[in-house]
Structures are given as structure tokens and as C-alpha cells.
Design a protein around this motif. Structure first.
Motif, mmCIF file in Angstrom:
data_model
loop_
_atom_site.group_PDB
_atom_site.id
_atom_site.type_symbol
_atom_site.label_atom_id
_atom_site.label_comp_id
_atom_site.label_asym_id
_atom_site.label_seq_id
_atom_site.Cartn_x
_atom_site.Cartn_y
_atom_site.Cartn_z
ATOM 1 N N PHE A 274 0.851 -1.190 0.000
ATOM 2 C CA PHE A 274 0.000 0.000 0.000
ATOM 3 C C PHE A 274 0.892 1.247 0.000
ATOM 4 O O PHE A 274 1.860 1.333 0.757
ATOM 5 C CB PHE A 274 -0.904 0.019 1.228
ATOM 6 C CG PHE A 274 -1.862 -1.137 1.297
ATOM 7 C CD1 PHE A 274 -2.941 -1.216 0.433
ATOM 8 C CD2 PHE A 274 -1.681 -2.158 2.217
ATOM 9 C CE1 PHE A 274 -3.828 -2.280 0.486
ATOM 10 C CE2 PHE A 274 -2.556 -3.220 2.280
ATOM 11 C CZ PHE A 274 -3.636 -3.289 1.417
ATOM 12 N N LYS A 275 0.557 2.217 -0.831
ATOM 13 C CA LYS A 275 1.332 3.458 -0.917
ATOM 14 C C LYS A 275 0.890 4.413 0.185
ATOM 15 O O LYS A 275 -0.297 4.703 0.340
ATOM 16 C CB LYS A 275 1.146 4.094 -2.294
ATOM 17 C CG LYS A 275 2.006 5.323 -2.525
ATOM 18 C CD LYS A 275 1.719 5.942 -3.883
ATOM 19 C CE LYS A 275 2.198 5.050 -5.004
ATOM 20 N NZ LYS A 275 2.041 5.703 -6.334
ATOM 21 N N ILE A 276 1.869 4.898 0.963
ATOM 22 C CA ILE A 276 1.614 5.811 2.073
ATOM 23 C C ILE A 276 2.320 7.135 1.780
ATOM 24 O O ILE A 276 3.536 7.153 1.578
ATOM 25 C CB ILE A 276 2.128 5.228 3.406
ATOM 26 C CG1 ILE A 276 1.580 3.808 3.621
ATOM 27 C CG2 ILE A 276 1.761 6.139 4.562
ATOM 28 C CD1 ILE A 276 0.084 3.718 3.731
ATOM 29 N N MET B 169 3.518 0.204 2.910
ATOM 30 C CA MET B 169 3.071 -0.717 3.953
ATOM 31 C C MET B 169 2.891 -2.093 3.328
ATOM 32 O O MET B 169 2.034 -2.292 2.473
ATOM 33 C CB MET B 169 1.753 -0.225 4.562
ATOM 34 C CG MET B 169 1.141 -1.174 5.567
ATOM 35 S SD MET B 169 -0.422 -0.512 6.194
ATOM 36 C CE MET B 169 -1.028 -1.895 7.133
ATOM 37 N N HIS B 170 3.725 -3.042 3.755
ATOM 38 C CA HIS B 170 3.658 -4.415 3.253
ATOM 39 C C HIS B 170 2.803 -5.241 4.215
ATOM 40 O O HIS B 170 3.220 -5.549 5.325
ATOM 41 C CB HIS B 170 5.062 -5.007 3.125
ATOM 42 C CG HIS B 170 5.927 -4.291 2.131
ATOM 43 N ND1 HIS B 170 5.973 -4.636 0.799
ATOM 44 C CD2 HIS B 170 6.759 -3.225 2.279
ATOM 45 C CE1 HIS B 170 6.816 -3.831 0.166
ATOM 46 N NE2 HIS B 170 7.300 -2.968 1.041
ATOM 47 N N GLN B 171 1.598 -5.591 3.764
ATOM 48 C CA GLN B 171 0.658 -6.317 4.607
ATOM 49 C C GLN B 171 1.100 -7.767 4.764
ATOM 50 O O GLN B 171 1.386 -8.456 3.786
ATOM 51 C CB GLN B 171 -0.745 -6.279 3.994
ATOM 52 C CG GLN B 171 -1.798 -6.978 4.822
ATOM 53 C CD GLN B 171 -2.068 -6.262 6.124
ATOM 54 O OE1 GLN B 171 -2.453 -5.099 6.126
ATOM 55 N NE2 GLN B 171 -1.866 -6.933 7.235
ATOM 56 N N ASN B 172 1.190 -8.236 6.013
ATOM 57 C CA ASN B 172 1.519 -9.638 6.271
ATOM 58 C C ASN B 172 0.352 -10.314 6.976
ATOM 59 O O ASN B 172 -0.681 -9.715 7.227
ATOM 60 C CB ASN B 172 2.804 -9.744 7.105
ATOM 61 C CG ASN B 172 2.732 -8.948 8.395
ATOM 62 O OD1 ASN B 172 1.675 -8.807 8.990
ATOM 63 N ND2 ASN B 172 3.864 -8.406 8.818
ATOM 64 N N ARG B 173 0.548 -11.595 7.320
ATOM 65 C CA ARG B 173 -0.521 -12.357 7.956
ATOM 66 C C ARG B 173 -0.442 -12.343 9.475
ATOM 67 O O ARG B 173 -1.236 -13.006 10.135
ATOM 68 C CB ARG B 173 -0.463 -13.815 7.464
ATOM 69 C CG ARG B 173 -0.761 -13.958 5.984
ATOM 70 C CD ARG B 173 -0.690 -15.409 5.565
ATOM 71 N NE ARG B 173 -0.910 -15.566 4.137
ATOM 72 C CZ ARG B 173 -0.839 -16.717 3.482
ATOM 73 N NH1 ARG B 173 -0.537 -17.815 4.138
ATOM 74 N NH2 ARG B 173 -1.044 -16.778 2.184
#
Length: 350
Positions: A65-67, A181-185
Motif C-alpha cells: 500500500f502506498k503511504i 506498507m507491506h501487509q503480512n498475515r
């Protein structure tokens, strides 16, 4: 009484200011002590925003996600920027020249990535020479296998960009000026919001702009956020916000605590088992008949007790198979082996 200034109606600006100044002073002192003892200069330290959520995200997304940020983390004049493109590589080099884009230091195609940079040493040098990597969004799924885990350990994952847009220069500039923002589990995610070389005021400005965008990309938004901290690469985390620890609306245990109005299950497991045993029907006895049947006058459960076991069935089948083989040999005579049938009788023998 003065009204407290809040970020996104939740986080106190006063608390953020205290945390940022304390972290910056501590990390700067530690870095200064380390530089006095080390011969080689240390790497640039980042300031991270650490987000802890209440419920884990079920999916792992490759595209981040771009912040937005007010003060960028990468300066193309100091840190080279590499662009990974589709083949042919020359086509995209000409495309950058036609748009007068000069802040991209290097263009690497997929074929060159598989050939020239196939060895570990070559990929390591490519990682070390560039401060940021951009990539055509059409080749992003191929890159984890081609680049290796070193890119992800160094937090230099390629950032997806669209190279087919008319405003290509603006697209690349926005990608460089943003953080991601790199979304993880898991339940904890970290986002870069500043450099240690930045002043505390610049870090605070980036925090004010980036925090609402970070929460917006979390599933459940503020209802799913448990706590927020800031830290550097090697420091402890300083808290700037935490949710209520009760089970009220928006609290840590909201929706997770069993309410008093919930129906109580009657009886325990042991009582239910005993009730099931009592409700089972008894096996009726077979009435005695006039014939000479062995099972006459006996209950059915006794007949079940004298049933044949699987081991006895197996022994019986093996015995029947042996008897069949003996009968076949006696009837057809001794069977010739395959070798004897092929060779036949030896010469000179009757």
C-alpha cells in the motif's frame, strides 16, 4: 482548558512529540558512540511506525500500500534508483528519455536479471549499489523467485509502478516520494516514516501525514488497531497510542468476551454421556423355537460375541488358497517354469 490536538481523532500530538524527541536523542547518541569505535561507516537508520492489530489479516498481498510522506526517505541525487522492466529493455530506456526522466540511474530487464545477475554475487552487488528499486507492476509476481530473500531482508522490495501511464514522470516521482506498507498475515506491521538524519520535526510531520493512510488500509480501521509504537532498526519501541483494555466498544476485548446473556448449556459432558447410554435400547432376546437351532433361546449379544475376528478370516482365506493351489497342481501335473519353457529340453536327453 486547551483542547488536546489529535491525529486522525485518536492519537495525541503531545505524546507523539515526546516519543519522537526521546527516540531521536537516544538513537543519535548510540550511533555517535558506534561510529567512534567502528572503522567503516554504519548504514542509515530508519524510524519505523509499528502497528499492532487485534485480528490477523487472512491474506498475504505481494503489492504494498502506498503511504504519502511530506519529507521523502530517498533522494535520487544521493541514492541511485533502479527500475526493473519487461523485455525488451531498450524500449523502456528510450521511453524514459522521451519523457526527460533523469532520476532513474539504471534500467534492468527480466532477461538481464536472469542472465547477468543470476549469480548470488552479482545480485548482492546490485542490491548494494541501489538505494531503491521500482518495477513494472506486470512483472512484480516474478520478482520474489528471481531476486531472492536478500531483497526482503534488506527491506528493499521492488515498488510497483505503471509504465503505461501518460504522466510517467509524475508516476515515478510519487513512487519515490512515498513510503509503503507491506501487509503480512501476522498481528504486527512496520512502516518507514523517517530517517535518523531527519530532524524530530520532520519525523513528526511524516507521522501526522502517514498515520491516517496506514489505518485506512487496515481491515477494520481503528476498531482493529490495538497499539501504535515508534522505533529504529535496533531500539526498543516507544508507545504513542493504545486502545482500552476492557470489553467496551473499541476496547481490546470488544466482541471477544462471552456476554452474560448468552444461553448456558444444561448439564455437563458426563451427564450427557450417561443420558445417551440410558437411552440406548437393549438387545431383545430371540424367542425359543421348536427346531434344533444352536442360537435358539439365546440373546443377540451372545451371537455377536462369538463372531469371527479379522485374524481368523485371514487365516481361513490363506488355508483355502493353499488347498486350491494343491488341487491345481494335482490336476494339471507339475508346472513348468518360465525358464524351462523358453530353453526347452537339452539335446541328448530323452
Amino acid at each position: 482548558m486547551a483542547k488536546t490536538e489529535l491525529i486522525d481523532s485518536h492519537v495525541s500530538v503531545k505524546q507523539c512529540t515526546k516519543a519522537v524527541h526521546a527516540l531521536h536523542a537516544y538513537a543519535s547518541q548510540k550511533q555517535k558512540e558506534q561510529e567512534e569505535n567502528d572503522l567503516l561507516p554504519s548504514n542509515e537508520l530508519y524510524v519505523w511506525l509499528q502497528i499492532t492489530v487485534k485480528r490477523m489479516h487472512p491474506e498475504h498481498k505481494i503489492k504494498p500500500f502506498k503511504i504519502p510522506l511530506k519529507h521523502p526517505l530517498v533522494d535520487p541525487r544521493v541514492s541511485p534508483v533502479c527500475l526493473i522492466t519487461k523485455d525488451p529493455q531498450r524500449e523502456y530506456k528510450d521511453l524514459l528519455e522521451s519523457h526527460n526522466i533523469k532520476f532513474i540511474s539504471r534500467v534492468v530487464g527480466i532477461t538481464k536479471l536472469k542472465g547477468k545477475f543470476k549469480s548470488y554475487e552479482a545480485r548482492r552487488m546490485l542490491l548494494k549499489e541501489n538505494g531503491m528499486f521500482l518495477a513494472d507492476d506486470r512483472v512484480i509476481p516474478l520478482l520474489p523467485g528471481l531476486l531472492g530473500k536478500k531483497w526482503f531482508d534488506a527491506k528493499k522490495q521492488p515498488i510497483p509502478v505503471c509504465l503505461t501511464r501518460k504522466d510517467l514522470k509524475g508516476e515515478l516521482e510519487r513512487a519515490i516520494e512515498s513510503t509503503y506498507m507491506h501487509q503480512n498475515r501476522g498481528t504486527c506491521t512496520s512502516v518507514k516514516i523517517g530517517l535518523l538524519s531527519h530532524s524530530p520535526e520532520k519525523i513528526l510531520d511524516n507521522l501526522k501525514i502517514s498515520l491516517p493512510a496506514v489505518v485506512k488500509n487496515i481491515k477494520g480501521n481503528w476498531d482493529n488497531v490495538q497499539s501504535l509504537q515508534i522505533k529504529t532498526n535496533s531500539s526498543i519501541s516507544l508507545p504513542i497510542w493504545t486502545c482500552e483494555l476492557g470489553d467496551a466498544n473499541g476496547g481490546r476485548w470488544d466482541g471477544m468476551v462471552k456476554s452474560e446473556d448468552a444461553p448456558v448449556e444444561s448439564g455437563s459432558d458426563g451427564d450427557s454421556d450417561s443420558n445417551e447410554m440410558d437411552s440406548e435400547e437393549h438387545v431383545p432376546e430371540v424367542p425359543a423355537s421348536k427346531g434344533k437351532s444352536k442360537s435358539a433361546g439365546k440373546p443377540l449379544n451372545e451371537n455377536f460375541e462369538t463372531s469371527v475376528t479379522p485374524k481368523e478370516v485371514k487365516q481361513k482365506r490363506s488355508a483355502e488358497g493353499g488347498e486350491k493351489k494343491k488341487a491345481k497342481i494335482v490336476k494339471g501335473g507339475p508346472a513348468k517354469s518360465a525358464k524351462g519353457a523358453l530353453i526347452g529340453k537339452k539335446p541328448g536327453r530323452p
